[in-house]
Design a protein around this motif. Structure first.
Motif, PDB file in Angstrom:
ATOM      1  N   VAL A  58       5.980  -2.613  10.119  1.00 35.19           N
ATOM      2  CA  VAL A  58       4.782  -2.786  10.939  1.00 35.19           C
ATOM      3  C   VAL A  58       4.829  -4.165  11.586  1.00 35.19           C
ATOM      4  N   ALA A  59       4.519  -4.262  12.869  1.00 34.13           N
ATOM      5  CA  ALA A  59       4.450  -5.561  13.543  1.00 34.13           C
ATOM      6  C   ALA A  59       3.385  -6.427  12.883  1.00 34.13           C
ATOM      7  N   VAL A  60       3.697  -7.719  12.735  1.00 28.61           N
ATOM      8  CA  VAL A  60       2.787  -8.635  12.043  1.00 28.61           C
ATOM      9  C   VAL A  60       1.404  -8.618  12.693  1.00 28.61           C
ATOM     10  N   GLN A  61       1.366  -8.619  14.017  1.00 26.18           N
ATOM     11  CA  GLN A  61       0.082  -8.661  14.704  1.00 26.18           C
ATOM     12  C   GLN A  61      -0.764  -7.417  14.410  1.00 26.18           C
ATOM     13  N   ASP A  62      -0.112  -6.329  14.021  1.00 31.31           N
ATOM     14  CA  ASP A  62      -0.836  -5.087  13.714  1.00 31.31           C
ATOM     15  C   ASP A  62      -1.072  -4.909  12.218  1.00 31.31           C
ATOM     16  N   ALA A  63      -0.696  -5.912  11.417  1.00 31.89           N
ATOM     17  CA  ALA A  63      -0.701  -5.740   9.960  1.00 31.89           C
ATOM     18  C   ALA A  63      -1.948  -6.294   9.288  1.00 31.89           C
ATOM     19  N   VAL A  64      -2.864  -6.866  10.025  1.00 30.05           N
ATOM     20  CA  VAL A  64      -4.074  -7.442   9.418  1.00 30.05           C
ATOM     21  C   VAL A  64      -4.804  -6.350   8.638  1.00 30.05           C
ATOM     22  N   GLY A  65      -5.096  -6.654   7.379  1.00 27.57           N
ATOM     23  CA  GLY A  65      -5.767  -5.700   6.506  1.00 27.57           C
ATOM     24  C   GLY A  65      -4.819  -4.869   5.673  1.00 27.57           C
ATOM     25  N   MET A  66      -3.524  -4.942   5.984  1.00 30.45           N
ATOM     26  CA  MET A  66      -2.545  -4.180   5.211  1.00 30.45           C
ATOM     27  C   MET A  66      -2.048  -4.986   4.022  1.00 30.45           C
ATOM     28  N   ILE A  67      -1.469  -4.272   3.046  1.00 26.17           N
ATOM     29  CA  ILE A  67      -0.999  -4.901   1.802  1.00 26.17           C
ATOM     30  C   ILE A  67       0.505  -5.126   1.883  1.00 26.17           C
ATOM     31  N   LEU A  68       0.896  -6.367   1.693  1.00 29.94           N
ATOM     32  CA  LEU A  68       2.315  -6.730   1.711  1.00 29.94           C
ATOM     33  C   LEU A  68       3.007  -6.121   0.496  1.00 29.94           C
ATOM     34  N   CYS A  69       4.152  -5.480   0.699  1.00 29.86           N
ATOM     35  CA  CYS A  69       4.805  -4.817  -0.445  1.00 29.86           C
ATOM     36  C   CYS A  69       6.009  -5.597  -0.961  1.00 29.86           C
TER      37      CYS A  69
END
Length: 339
Positions: free
Chosen positions: A4-15
């Motif tokens: 996922v592009a970093v700019q689109d990753a806000v709110g996502m969980i880093l794995c």
């Protein structure tokens, strides 16, 4: 796992952990696994060269590097070992005892042949201390197929754990210092303090230190005295060369002991002798031990104190790596000597 592009990753969980390196100052996780990406993180991630992050896809048959590291560590570790929680995808195996590291080398080779699996370690028969790092476990990519980790587990179920630490036994030790020049007080005993210091490291109980002139029957008599005192180990010093008046090897043979070796492909300590009398090891220690900090004696004692029965082949194998470099600052056992 999907990208996922970093700019689109806000709110996502880093794995996975994301490492930050500042040369000479810092190396560690800038962002930990399960961190929820927020808007303020985007610039930092981009500055670390991360234009994308990864999140899990369901039912992909994959296992994360942290989980893989833990499962591998649990599979390969045996007695007297613990493991650390994973950091940046790897876990470390730690000794819980002072002793000798034992490794099933062929099994470790087979495990390291599995795709993505990496388990480096110290060499087998390495002296380890409490809380010393002995091995590490990690997979090369961020994720691997779970079947790769199951292969590791199945091999260890079949053959037993790869690593174990064998603690030293508290042996009763008798010391015999031979040589008429020492017995009669013409020169000072230099062997006794050296031998005592070396066996003290293993927690030995020294049941006696005897001095003996260069007389065959008297030397044999001292051996018999320590056998009667139920010694677990007898160490003989002096008189170990090929000179006709050096009688210690003959005295050891004369007791009926089984001589494993007299002379080894190791320097310092070429004239070392090992024999067993009714199961009790008798060590003939040459003069090099009184001069050099490290000799073949230092390679043999850990095995003796774990009650390993040594063979001639064990000494023959010491030839490769058996030439000490006599470094100005001795680093043994953190070197190649007698590996």
């Amino acid at each position: 796992m999907k990208k996922v592009a970093v700019q689109d990753a806000v709110g996502m969980i880093l794995c996975h952990d994301i490492t930050k390196v500042i040369p000479g100052e810092f190396k560690g996780a800038a962002f930990k696994r399960n961190h929820v990406i927020c808007q303020e993180d985007v610039e930092e991630l981009l500055s670390l060269g991360k234009e994308h992050i990864y999140v899990w896809e369901e039912n992909a048959g994959e296992i994360h590097e942290d989980d893989a590291a833990v499962r591998m560590a649990q599979a390969v570790m045996g007695e007297n070992i613990r493991y650390t929680e994973p950091q940046e995808g790897k876990t470390t195996l730690i000794s819980t005892e002072k002793g000798l590291l034992r490794i099933k080398s062929s099994l470790l080779y087979e495990i390291n042949s599995i795709e993505h699996v990496t388990i480096p370690s110290l060499p087998s028969n390495f002296k380890v201390e409490v809380d010393q790092k002995i091995a590490a476990a990690r997979i090369v990519p961020l994720v691997t197929k779970e079947e790769n980790i199951r292969k590791v587990e199945e091999l260890c179920i079949l053959h037993g754990p790869v690593f174990s630490v064998q603690p030293y036994k508290k042996l009763k030790v008798g010391i015999v210092i031979t040589g008429s020049e020492v017995f009669k007080g013409r020169i000072k005993d230099k062997f006794g303090p050296v031998i005592r210091k070396k066996v003290d490291y293993f927690g030995a109980e020294i049941i006696g230190q005897e001095y003996c002139p260069d007389e065959l029957e008297l030397i044999q008599g001292k051996i018999y005295e320590f056998m009667d005192k139920k010694a677990d180990l007898i160490i003989m010093t002096g008189g170990m060369s090929v000179d006709p008046d050096d009688l210690t090897p003959g005295a050891i043979r004369g007791t009926g002991a089984e001589v494993i070796t007299y002379g080894v492909p190791v320097q310092p300590g070429n004239m070392f002798m090992l024999a067993y009398l009714r199961g009790v090891p008798i060590l003939g220690v040459p003069g090099a031990a009184a001069y050099y900090k490290t000799t073949v004696l230092d390679a043999v004692l850990p095995k003796i104190f774990t009650c390993e029965t040594l063979s001639k082949n064990d000494f023959i194998r010491m030839g490769e790596g058996g030439l000490c470099s006599n470094c100005q600052m001795c680093q043994y056992p953190n070197c190649y000597f007698c590996r």
